[in-house]
Design a protein around this motif. Structure first.
Motif, PDB file in Angstrom:
ATOM      1  N   THR A   1      -7.317  -4.074  -0.209  1.00 52.06           N
ATOM      2  CA  THR A   1      -6.654  -5.019   0.920  1.00 52.06           C
ATOM      3  C   THR A   1      -7.410  -4.885   2.249  1.00 52.06           C
ATOM      4  O   THR A   1      -7.825  -6.151   2.727  1.00 52.06           O
ATOM      5  CB  THR A   1      -5.296  -4.956   0.849  1.00 52.06           C
ATOM      6  OG1 THR A   1      -4.391  -4.907  -0.287  1.00 52.06           O
ATOM      7  CG2 THR A   1      -4.631  -6.048   1.879  1.00 52.06           C
ATOM      8  N   LEU A   2      -7.452  -3.845   2.643  1.00 50.69           N
ATOM      9  CA  LEU A   2      -7.910  -3.908   4.037  1.00 50.69           C
ATOM     10  C   LEU A   2      -9.593  -4.282   4.008  1.00 50.69           C
ATOM     11  O   LEU A   2     -10.119  -4.955   4.837  1.00 50.69           O
ATOM     12  CB  LEU A   2      -8.082  -2.285   4.441  1.00 50.69           C
ATOM     13  CG  LEU A   2      -6.744  -1.879   4.965  1.00 50.69           C
ATOM     14  CD1 LEU A   2      -6.562  -0.450   5.331  1.00 50.69           C
ATOM     15  CD2 LEU A   2      -6.223  -2.743   6.190  1.00 50.69           C
ATOM     16  N   THR A   3     -10.334  -3.796   2.897  1.00 57.90           N
ATOM     17  CA  THR A   3     -11.668  -3.904   2.812  1.00 57.90           C
ATOM     18  C   THR A   3     -11.847  -5.650   2.552  1.00 57.90           C
ATOM     19  O   THR A   3     -12.812  -6.256   3.275  1.00 57.90           O
ATOM     20  CB  THR A   3     -12.190  -3.445   1.639  1.00 57.90           C
ATOM     21  OG1 THR A   3     -12.255  -1.993   1.768  1.00 57.90           O
ATOM     22  CG2 THR A   3     -13.721  -3.789   1.266  1.00 57.90           C
TER      23      THR A   3
ATOM     24  N   THR B   1     -11.282  -7.253   5.770  1.00 58.88           N
ATOM     25  CA  THR B   1     -12.306  -7.140   6.938  1.00 58.88           C
ATOM     26  C   THR B   1     -13.754  -7.888   6.373  1.00 58.88           C
ATOM     27  O   THR B   1     -14.338  -8.131   7.291  1.00 58.88           O
ATOM     28  CB  THR B   1     -12.666  -5.536   6.898  1.00 58.88           C
ATOM     29  OG1 THR B   1     -11.490  -4.853   7.056  1.00 58.88           O
ATOM     30  CG2 THR B   1     -13.552  -5.240   7.797  1.00 58.88           C
TER      31      THR B   1
ATOM     32  N   SER C   1      -4.583  -0.209  -0.967  1.00 57.78           N
ATOM     33  CA  SER C   1      -4.818  -0.470   0.778  1.00 57.78           C
ATOM     34  C   SER C   1      -6.079  -0.701   0.928  1.00 57.78           C
ATOM     35  O   SER C   1      -6.490  -1.540   1.684  1.00 57.78           O
ATOM     36  CB  SER C   1      -4.220   0.736   1.219  1.00 57.78           C
ATOM     37  OG  SER C   1      -2.500   0.943   1.136  1.00 57.78           O
TER      38      SER C   1
ATOM     39  N   ARG D   1      -1.300  -8.695   4.786  1.00 60.35           N
ATOM     40  CA  ARG D   1      -2.974  -8.545   4.742  1.00 60.35           C
ATOM     41  C   ARG D   1      -3.410  -7.099   5.210  1.00 60.35           C
ATOM     42  O   ARG D   1      -4.313  -6.754   5.146  1.00 60.35           O
ATOM     43  CB  ARG D   1      -3.515  -9.504   5.734  1.00 60.35           C
ATOM     44  CG  ARG D   1      -3.259 -11.140   5.152  1.00 60.35           C
ATOM     45  CD  ARG D   1      -3.493 -11.883   6.219  1.00 60.35           C
ATOM     46  NE  ARG D   1      -4.863 -11.846   6.865  1.00 60.35           N
ATOM     47  CZ  ARG D   1      -6.077 -12.509   6.097  1.00 60.35           C
ATOM     48  NH1 ARG D   1      -5.790 -13.197   5.203  1.00 60.35           N
ATOM     49  NH2 ARG D   1      -7.065 -12.333   6.656  1.00 60.35           N
ATOM     50  N   LEU D   2      -2.457  -6.483   5.618  1.00 52.21           N
ATOM     51  CA  LEU D   2      -2.664  -4.925   6.011  1.00 52.21           C
ATOM     52  C   LEU D   2      -2.078  -4.035   5.191  1.00 52.21           C
ATOM     53  O   LEU D   2      -2.921  -2.827   4.920  1.00 52.21           O
ATOM     54  CB  LEU D   2      -1.859  -4.789   7.511  1.00 52.21           C
ATOM     55  CG  LEU D   2      -2.372  -5.762   8.378  1.00 52.21           C
ATOM     56  CD1 LEU D   2      -1.513  -5.580   9.827  1.00 52.21           C
ATOM     57  CD2 LEU D   2      -3.644  -5.602   8.919  1.00 52.21           C
ATOM     58  N   CYS D   3      -1.132  -3.967   4.336  1.00 48.88           N
ATOM     59  CA  CYS D   3      -0.725  -3.142   3.336  1.00 48.88           C
ATOM     60  C   CYS D   3       0.001  -3.996   2.383  1.00 48.88           C
ATOM     61  O   CYS D   3       1.124  -4.683   2.341  1.00 48.88           O
ATOM     62  CB  CYS D   3       0.522  -2.290   4.209  1.00 48.88           C
ATOM     63  SG  CYS D   3       1.363  -1.233   2.922  1.00 48.88           S
TER      64      CYS D   3
ATOM     65  N   ARG E   1      -6.972   3.989   9.750  1.00 48.34           N
ATOM     66  CA  ARG E   1      -6.620   3.889   8.363  1.00 48.34           C
ATOM     67  C   ARG E   1      -7.120   5.085   7.440  1.00 48.34           C
ATOM     68  O   ARG E   1      -6.304   5.576   6.418  1.00 48.34           O
ATOM     69  CB  ARG E   1      -6.748   2.723   7.748  1.00 48.34           C
ATOM     70  CG  ARG E   1      -5.897   2.471   6.304  1.00 48.34           C
ATOM     71  CD  ARG E   1      -4.477   2.339   6.692  1.00 48.34           C
ATOM     72  NE  ARG E   1      -3.756   1.966   5.521  1.00 48.34           N
ATOM     73  CZ  ARG E   1      -3.067   2.838   5.032  1.00 48.34           C
ATOM     74  NH1 ARG E   1      -3.021   4.241   5.418  1.00 48.34           N
ATOM     75  NH2 ARG E   1      -2.220   2.547   3.721  1.00 48.34           N
TER      76      ARG E   1
ATOM     77  N   MET F   1      -0.465  -1.414   9.987  1.00 48.15           N
ATOM     78  CA  MET F   1      -1.929  -0.957   9.729  1.00 48.15           C
ATOM     79  C   MET F   1      -2.213   0.478   9.179  1.00 48.15           C
ATOM     80  O   MET F   1      -3.300   0.798   8.389  1.00 48.15           O
ATOM     81  CB  MET F   1      -2.696  -1.018  11.159  1.00 48.15           C
ATOM     82  CG  MET F   1      -2.887  -2.440  11.598  1.00 48.15           C
ATOM     83  SD  MET F   1      -3.751  -2.460  13.301  1.00 48.15           S
ATOM     84  CE  MET F   1      -3.493  -4.125  13.481  1.00 48.15           C
TER      85      MET F   1
ATOM     86  N   ARG G   1     -10.124   0.313  13.496  1.00 43.10           N
ATOM     87  CA  ARG G   1      -9.005   0.148  12.956  1.00 43.10           C
ATOM     88  C   ARG G   1      -9.081   0.949  11.358  1.00 43.10           C
ATOM     89  O   ARG G   1      -8.354   1.595  10.832  1.00 43.10           O
ATOM     90  CB  ARG G   1      -8.747  -1.260  12.695  1.00 43.10           C
ATOM     91  CG  ARG G   1      -7.408  -1.592  11.831  1.00 43.10           C
ATOM     92  CD  ARG G   1      -7.365  -3.041  11.502  1.00 43.10           C
ATOM     93  NE  ARG G   1      -7.428  -3.671  12.756  1.00 43.10           N
ATOM     94  CZ  ARG G   1      -7.592  -5.187  12.831  1.00 43.10           C
ATOM     95  NH1 ARG G   1      -7.409  -5.975  11.728  1.00 43.10           N
ATOM     96  NH2 ARG G   1      -7.502  -5.880  13.732  1.00 43.10           N
ATOM     97  N   LEU G   2     -10.256   0.581  10.752  1.00 42.42           N
ATOM     98  CA  LEU G   2     -10.451   1.414   9.328  1.00 42.42           C
ATOM     99  C   LEU G   2     -10.578   2.910   9.461  1.00 42.42           C
ATOM    100  O   LEU G   2     -10.052   3.680   8.511  1.00 42.42           O
ATOM    101  CB  LEU G   2     -11.715   0.933   8.751  1.00 42.42           C
ATOM    102  CG  LEU G   2     -11.739  -0.961   8.657  1.00 42.42           C
ATOM    103  CD1 LEU G   2     -13.044  -1.131   7.790  1.00 42.42           C
ATOM    104  CD2 LEU G   2     -10.708  -0.922   7.504  1.00 42.42           C
TER     105      LEU G   2
END
Length: 601
Positions: free
Chosen positions: A276-278, A281, A273, A188-190, A32, A160, A28-29
């Motif tokens: 948030t993603l980090t 995760t 982004s 939580r994704l963006c 992104r 995502m 997923r990362l």
């Protein structure tokens, strides 16, 4: 060229996912990351059905590219990018490798309707999305809009890979519970979210709804910009060229936000982004690690520990029972010896009573051989019966004690016990010396008695004038002689009977001593053999339990060592992930030179 800090953080997060065996998060990362390094700004438009989402895109681009109305509900994503001339295709086939997917050219004004129709069809290849190219200044700066289907998780999938998210909700009411939930999931994704309050031309009190919407967003901890807009006014202004109407539609502020605040702040959006993603995760990785760390702090396998304690209690019980069964065996053998001796004494006493009764009438001189055979047979029967009873009782004792020592060990007892009777238990019996009353002895005793009678009655009859030897004295002499012979014969018979009784008593006593000694020796021998066998079985059980307890303890110790080592590794991983999370938070805290209006760094 030096990579930006957010890219380093993102790459470190990808490596952390791989190190912690989470290829799903790493993939997923990676997707992104590819989007972030792409200079295009991807804005995903979401919203529930009937909220004016597709019409918002049409008004924003001033082109009827997205199907609207009840029959035009979006079924597949539509990606709108800049192109020199209008172009549209329907992508079918591969969802993962778009390069290998099939693309069918479709007129721009009907592309979404065609894509929706094919998506709802049960036949044909699956429709992935619709791709649209338009010559618009808003898109020329690298902006790409994505119209998403409502529900089915499509909004989250597209979010995502989004740099920003536009959510369309009409002004008839504040955000619903489902819309708030969707926004929390999208955030939580963006993290960059703009809520567009549509259809303000239909709601006179839309400003109150806007305030309520902002309050709901603040209460939910969502940092989002709320912009009112009317697609109908925007399209009407575009047809008439009325700038005031266009200003009233709210699209001027929306376009400025997209064109300047978003497209001009690509670095900020990337940092937000990645932060948030980090954060999401790392939170997921931390949750798994904390659960695993909590498991390492628990005591080892409850089953193994319970088995170890059970083996310890079993060993203690075995040691206690060892003294108890030895005492029990000694007591039982003592009782057995006493009972066996009493039984032997009682049986021989009964035989002696019969011997006395027999020789009260029988003449041993005539019946000795028959008596000797009878006595030997009875004593042999006594010896056999007493021996069988002794061994049967010993087998009962052995089973009783064996159940105490090893109830599950059929080999705990000897297979059999010796049952032979000693050959010398009944020895040879010699006939005692008895006086025999022969003819000469009878004649001598008769003459002695006759002389006494003849003389006594002859003298008595002389007083009457008869001679010494006369018929009366001769008759008396004959009577006295016969009486003397009869009396002597009876006395001699009694002496023979007494002698026979004495000999029989002595013989039975000798048998009692001899067989009694053998019986006790046999009991002691069996006692020792049984004790040694049970002691050996007890020692085997003790060794078996000890070995089992040691093996279980080794497993427990090995598991404890493994858990300790793993706990140390987890602590290091937690520290590394915590540091990575702080780095991500520092990215979110970095402010640009000019923060976009409505966006918080």
């Amino acid at each position: 060229m030096i990579a930006p800090p957010w890219l380093e953080v993102l790459d470190d997060t990808v490596r952390a996912c791989a190190a912690h065996r989470r290829p799903d998060l790493a993939e997923r990362l990676q997707v992104r990351r590819a989007r972030l390094v792409d200079p295009k700004l991807r804005v995903v438009v979401i919203g529930e059905a009937g909220q004016g989402k597709s019409q918002l895109i049409n008004a924003l681009l001033n082109a009827p590219i997205c199907a609207v109305g009840d029959d035009g509900t979006t079924a597949v994503p539509a990606v709108i990018e800049h192109a020199e001339t209008p172009i549209a295709t329907v992508v079918t086939g591969g969802r993962r490798a778009l390069e290998s997917a099939s693309r069918t050219p479709v007129p721009v004004e009907s592309v979404t309707a065609e894509a929706n129709r094919e998506a709802r069809s049960v036949s044909g290849p699956p429709v992935v999305r619709a791709e649209i190219g338009l010559p618009r200044a808003l898109l020329a700066a690298g902006l790409a809009l994505v119209d998403t289907p409502a529900g089915a998780g499509a909004e989250l999938v597209e979010s995502m890979a989004a740099d920003a998210v536009l959510m369309a909700t009409d002004a008839t009411s504040e955000l619903s519970r489902s819309e708030l939930l969707l926004l929390k999931q999208v955030a939580r994704l963006c993290p960059t979210i703009i809520v567009v309050l549509t259809k303000i031309d239909l709601v006179p009190g839309w400003r109150l709804i806007a305030e309520r919407t902002r309050a709901l967003l603040d209460d939910g901890g969502l940092m989002a910009t709320v912009l009112p807009a009317s697609s109908s006014l925007r399209l009407a202004a575009a047809r008439s060229g009325d700038q005031a109407l266009n200003q009233e539609s709210g699209f001027v502020e929306l376009i400025r936000c997209l064109h300047q605040d978003l497209a001009g702040q690509a670095e900020l959006l990337a940092r937000r982004s990645v932060a948030t993603l980090t954060g999401v995760t790392v939170e997921s990785l931390l949750t798994s690690l904390k659960e695993e760390f909590s498991a390492t702090q628990q005591q080892g396998s409850e089953e193994a520990v319970a088995r170890w304690h059970a083996e310890g209690r079993r060993l203690e019980r075995l040691q206690r029972d060892a003294a108890r069964w030895q005492t029990l065996l000694s007591d039982e053998v003592s009782d057995l010896l006493s009972d066996v001796e009493f039984d032997l004494r009682d049986r021989t006493r009964k035989i002696l009573v019969e011997v006395d009764d027999y020789f009260d009438t029988a003449d041993p001189a005539r019946t000795w051989d028959e008596f000797e055979t009878w006595l030997r047979e009875n004593l042999e029967k006594v010896a056999e019966t007493n021996s069988e009873w002794l061994l049967d009782r010993f087998e009962w004792i052995a089973r009783k004690v064996g159940r105490r020592v090893a109830p599950h060990r059929p080999d705990a007892l000897p297979d059999s016990l010796p049952r032979e009777v000693p050959g010398d238990a009944v020895g040879d019996m010699k006939m005692p010396k008895v006086e025999r009353f022969g003819v000469g002895q009878k004649l001598f005793v008769g003459m002695r008695g006759s002389y006494s009678g003849l003389l006594m009655f002859g003298l008595a009859t002389t007083l009457a004038g008869l001679p010494l030897i006369n018929p009366i004295s001769l008759g008396a002499g004959a009577a006295f002689g016969a009486k003397s012979v009869f009396e002597e014969r009876g006395q001699r018979l009694k002496r023979r009977q007494a002698t026979a009784k004495t000999a029989a008593h002595r013989y039975v006593d000798d048998f009692f001593l001899t067989y009694g000694k053998h019986s006790k020796d046999t009991a002691r021998q069996i006692h020792r053999a049984l004790r040694d066998r049970l002691a050996a079985v007890t020692e085997e059980l003790r060794a078996e339990i000890t070995d089992s307890a040691k093996a279980i303890k080794q497993v427990i110790d090995a598991d404890a060592a493994r858990r300790t080592n793993r706990a140390q590794e987890i602590r290091r991983d937690l520290d590394e992930l915590t540091l990575l999370s702080r780095r991500a938070q520092s990215l979110a805290g970095m402010r640009p030179r000019q923060a976009p209006r409505g966006l918080t760094a």
